[in-house]
Write an enzyme that holds these catalytic residues in place. Structure first.
Site, PDB file in Angstrom:
ATOM      1  N   ASP A   1     -15.537  13.197  52.162  1.00  0.00           N
ATOM      2  CA  ASP A   1     -15.052  14.445  51.437  1.00  0.00           C
ATOM      3  C   ASP A   1     -14.659  14.558  53.321  1.00  0.00           C
ATOM      4  O   ASP A   1     -14.793  15.222  54.308  1.00  0.00           O
ATOM      5  CB  ASP A   1     -16.090  14.865  51.439  1.00  0.00           C
ATOM      6  CG  ASP A   1     -15.936  16.732  50.642  1.00  0.00           C
ATOM      7  OD1 ASP A   1     -15.453  16.558  49.921  1.00  0.00           O
ATOM      8  OD2 ASP A   1     -17.180  17.444  50.335  1.00  0.00           O
ATOM      9  N   GLU A   2     -13.463  16.204  52.340  1.00  0.00           N
ATOM     10  CA  GLU A   2     -13.023  17.001  53.373  1.00  0.00           C
ATOM     11  C   GLU A   2     -12.079  16.424  54.441  1.00  0.00           C
ATOM     12  O   GLU A   2     -11.933  16.324  55.518  1.00  0.00           O
ATOM     13  CB  GLU A   2     -13.898  17.936  54.716  1.00  0.00           C
ATOM     14  CG  GLU A   2     -15.148  18.586  53.417  1.00  0.00           C
ATOM     15  CD  GLU A   2     -14.101  19.790  53.253  1.00  0.00           C
ATOM     16  OE1 GLU A   2     -12.973  20.035  52.983  1.00  0.00           O
ATOM     17  OE2 GLU A   2     -15.211  21.211  52.405  1.00  0.00           O
TER      18      GLU A   2
END
Length: 774
Positions: free
Chosen positions: A228-229
């Site tokens: 994620d991110e």
DNA sequence: ATGGAGACCTTTTTT
DNA sequence: AGGTCTCCAT
């Protein structure tokens, strides 16, 4: 429909593709509010429904909160036990778990302690002191950021010391000994069986680099990797992910280059921009439909981000209503700004019966929260501030945790030195210095001396002191022996009482809050002992641990990488939320206020040196405005106190970058407070619906202070000419008499007694005084 | 050894 | 302005 089909049916077409193509590399560029978390959770749930073992899935996030939220949402889609068995967590926490098991290969033990930034700074300071260096030149913060940057780029202390470029750079900055500090720092941490945050990533890399069987083991185990991110990964994280994924290529990275806001701590936006180079066969999916915000907000955000050069092209769009225009409030000073925000919230609440939790106030720096807090308090608006001093950073909590840590890991010298004389037990600075010297001379740890005092006859301390040292060591040891058979809560209670901490806190009535905090820590421990063990696998065999017991060391290792958002979550129920923009990333609110939209504050003055830094600020602004679902208000003030002195502020350039068609500008002088309040009470709306344009709002465009004071204003007085007893005029404070001046040149200050607002101290380089025509 | 006064620094942002 | 650190007086 089977379970897998049900899961996919909840997604739009693009999201569905992103969730269901689980083999091979994939990059998902997810615009703000486009359902990124939805894709991730559904993708994992889909894999589970298709029979992938949760044990083979690795999902990495940047915050504990994100991991927790994802886990909860997956639980709603598939059965709980498999959802919980997915290896999900922050980079740091996942690697910490692995390193505790594998760390012996690298010279660490299973009792490995994690040093937070404060601990790390403490070590640096003590090294700087040992080396007799000037602590003002060798600032702990600066040194630590050098070390951190090095490790994030996989430079060890030895690599650092061997790099001519780095040494040259340190020479030029006048700090040639950083490399020596780095070497000592690494040795000290290793000696303490401790790792700092960067080490968790660094040593994970070493493990995968130097031990082929480890690489093989974890490649085999983590066959499906999700990140994620991804735009926020640094080099060390990038290399780990790439290595782990290189066997199976089942890697899915999700991110938004437009929301990369952590370059300052080593995040490398190139990682996401170059994903296609690393995995040429990768599928790229763009999520461009925004489900969160109004048209006006989405369009304004698009317009702003276009000012950045480097980005993956995408056009975010939405089917949502046009919504209100973005409000710009111009205020006189920071206090007025806070009052205006509080009043605006109050009005909106009253007029539309909104809950407090629908509102968020965002700012660039934590320091801005104070005035806002005061204004909200005055209006009796419940609020909660996120960030600032974390629960786990409070002195009393750190003291207690230091006991815990020392009980678990006797070699943890930061903890040992912190508590060896707290509560006071007559082991003073002199004794501690002697211990350090003997430890260094004999090349042993301080704990080794305490444990076998008689083996160190050259330790020159009195018999009474010796007895105290012995007693201290004995006590710590006796706590240690209790670990296996006493649960964390019970042992915690024993330590807090028998160590004398509780007594010490209770002895001072002004420490009441500290007592409460310690009790609240005990509550958390109680809770910890009661929850069912989740995801407790033996890292070596992969088997579920069946004889789980909630020991103190388990509690401490859980807490080590925790920030206190959970702690806040409970109290946050229906309150206005205050936080920095960084902290707001990933969150959404109906009504958002972004305060302090001023040059040198946002964008920060520290970011004006380079284009890339300014672009990061702009991305931060993009993040800020895309938090808003319904209504966005930007505020700026003409003057603001910074570092205790008054400063004049220009509106942020970011305001000008928003096309005016999306804006609604309201200007108000502070003298209007009464009128503002009256109108608010009469029910004239500050907020309006889309049909009721904001132009109807009651604020009359007022003269700027400059205009209003035209007939008084005279010529500017040069700071050098400001003298005692001089009559002066200030655009915010009006007329006054200089009672005293102090300092010279740029530091010259004037103490002025203003006719209406009283005494003020002005730093003349900022505060422009004028000669009045009275 | 403790505590208070004063000097000094701070402002990015967080695991 | 507020917090932290240092140094001096108790």
């Amino acid at each position: 429909m089977n379970q897998a089909e049900v899961i996919l049916s909840q997604l739009n077409e693009v999201q569905r593709e992103a969730a269901s193509l689980v083999k091979g590399p994939m990059m998902v560029i997810a615009g703000a509010g486009s359902g990124k978390t939805r894709v991730l959770t559904h993708r994992i749930a889909y894999m589970l429904a298709k029979g992938v073992s949760p044990f083979n899935i690795l999902a990495l996030t940047f915050t504990n909160k994100a991991a927790k939220e994802m886990k909860e949402r997956i639980t709603q889609l598939v059965d709980e036990s498999s959802a919980k068995a997915v290896n999900m967590g922050t980079f740091h926490s996942v690697f910490y778990r692995i390193l505790r098991v594998e760390g012996e290969k690298l010279g660490f033990t299973r009792n490995l302690t994690v040093y937070d930034t404060d601990d790390a700074k403490g070590v640096i300071k003590s090294i700087v002191k040992d080396m007799n260096l000037d602590p003002k030149l060798y600032l702990a913060n600066f040194i630590l950021s050098r070390i951190s940057a090095a490790k994030s780029n996989l430079f060890s202390a030895e690599d650092y010391a061997k790099s001519p470029e780095i040494l040259e750079a340190d020479n030029i900055s006048g700090r040639p000994l950083i490399s020596e500090i780095f070497l000592r720092y690494s040795a000290r941490l290793k000696n303490s069986d401790a790792m700092d945050f960067d080490d968790l990533l660094y040593y994970m890399n070493v493990l995968l680099r130097d031990f082929p069987e480890m690489l093989y083991k974890y490649q085999t185990r983590f066959q499906y990797i999700l990140v994620d991110e991804y735009q926020d990964t640094n080099f060390a994280q990038y290399v780990i992910v790439k290595k782990l994924a290189s066997a199976h290529h089942n890697i899915c990275v999700v991110g938004d280059d437009a929301q990369s806001i952590y370059a300052f701590r080593g995040a490398n936006i190139q990682n996401i921009l170059n994903f296609k180079k690393d995995f040429p066969e990768a599928t790229t999916i763009k999520l461009e439909q925004n489900y969160r915000s109004t048209q006006n907000i989405v369009k304004a955000a698009n317009a702003i981000i276009k000012f950045n050069k480097k980005q993956i092209t995408k056009e975010i769009w939405t089917d949502n209503d046009t919504g209100n225009k973005i409000s710009i409030l111009k205020l006189n000073n920071d206090n007025d700004e806070a009052t205006a925000v509080a009043n605006s919230i109050l009005e909106a609440k009253l007029n539309y019966h909104l809950e407090n939790k629908k509102f968020a106030i965002l700012y660039r720096t934590n320091a801005q929260s104070r005035t806002l807090e005061e204004a909200l308090m005055k209006q009796s608006i419940p609020y909660v501030i996120y960030g600032g001093l974390s629960f786990y950073k409070r002195k009393e909590i750190k003291d207690v945790l230091a006991y815990f840590r020392l009980v678990i890991n006797h070699y943890d010298e930061e903890s040992l030195l912190r508590i060896i004389n707290y509560p006071q037990r007559g082991i003073g600075a002199t004794t501690i210095d002697k211990l350090k010297v003997v430890a260094a001379d004999n090349n042993v740890r301080i704990w080794n001396i305490l444990e076998t005092l008689d083996a160190f006859p050259n330790l020159d301390v009195g018999t009474a002191t010796k007895a105290r040292l012995k007693d201290f060591a004995l006590r710590i040891k006796s706590f240690s022996t209790m670990i296996p058979k006493t649960d964390a809560y019970e042992l915690g209670k024993v330590i807090i009482h028998q160590s004398g901490i509780m007594q010490d806190l209770l002895s001072d009535v002004s420490e009441k809050e500290r007592v409460e905090n310690v009790e609240s820590l005990l509550d958390a421990m109680k809770e910890f002992t009661e929850i069912e063990p989740e995801n407790e696998f033996d890292e070596l065999t992969g088997e579920l641990i069946t004889n789980y017991f909630p020991t103190l060391d388990r509690f401490v290792s859980n807490v080590a990488l925790l920030t206190d958002d959970e702690h806040k979550e409970k109290e946050a129920q229906d309150r206005v939320k205050l936080m920095t923009i960084h902290a707001a990333k990933g969150l959404e609110f109906d009504y958002v206020y972004v305060t302090g939209m001023e040059e040198n504050l946002f964008p920060s003055s520290l970011s004006l040196n380079s284009r890339s830094e300014l672009e990061e600020e702009r991305r931060l602004f993009y993040v800020a405005i895309t938090r808003a679902k319904k209504m966005l208000t930007l505020t700026h003030a003409h003057t603001r106190y910074k570092f205790g002195s008054l400063q004049f502020c220009e509106p942020s350039r970011f305001i000008e970058e928003i096309p005016t068609e999306f804006l609604n500008i309201t200007e108000r002088a502070s003298s209007e407070k009464g009128a503002f309040k009256r109108k608010a009470q009469e029910g004239e709306l500050f907020f309006s619906t889309a049909k009721k344009p904001l132009e109807k709002v009651s604020f009359v465009k007022k003269l700027t202070p400059k205009e209003a004071n035209q007939n008084i204003i005279g010529t500017p007085i040069s700071p050098d000419d400001v003298m005692e007893n001089m009559r002066v005029f200030h655009t915010s404070f009006g007329l006054g008499t200089v009672s005293k001046t102090e300092g010279n040149g740029l530091d010259k200050k004037a103490f002025v007694r203003f006719d209406t607002v009283g005494d003020k101290t002005l730093l003349l380089k900022y505060a422009k005084l004028l000669a009045p025509k009275e």
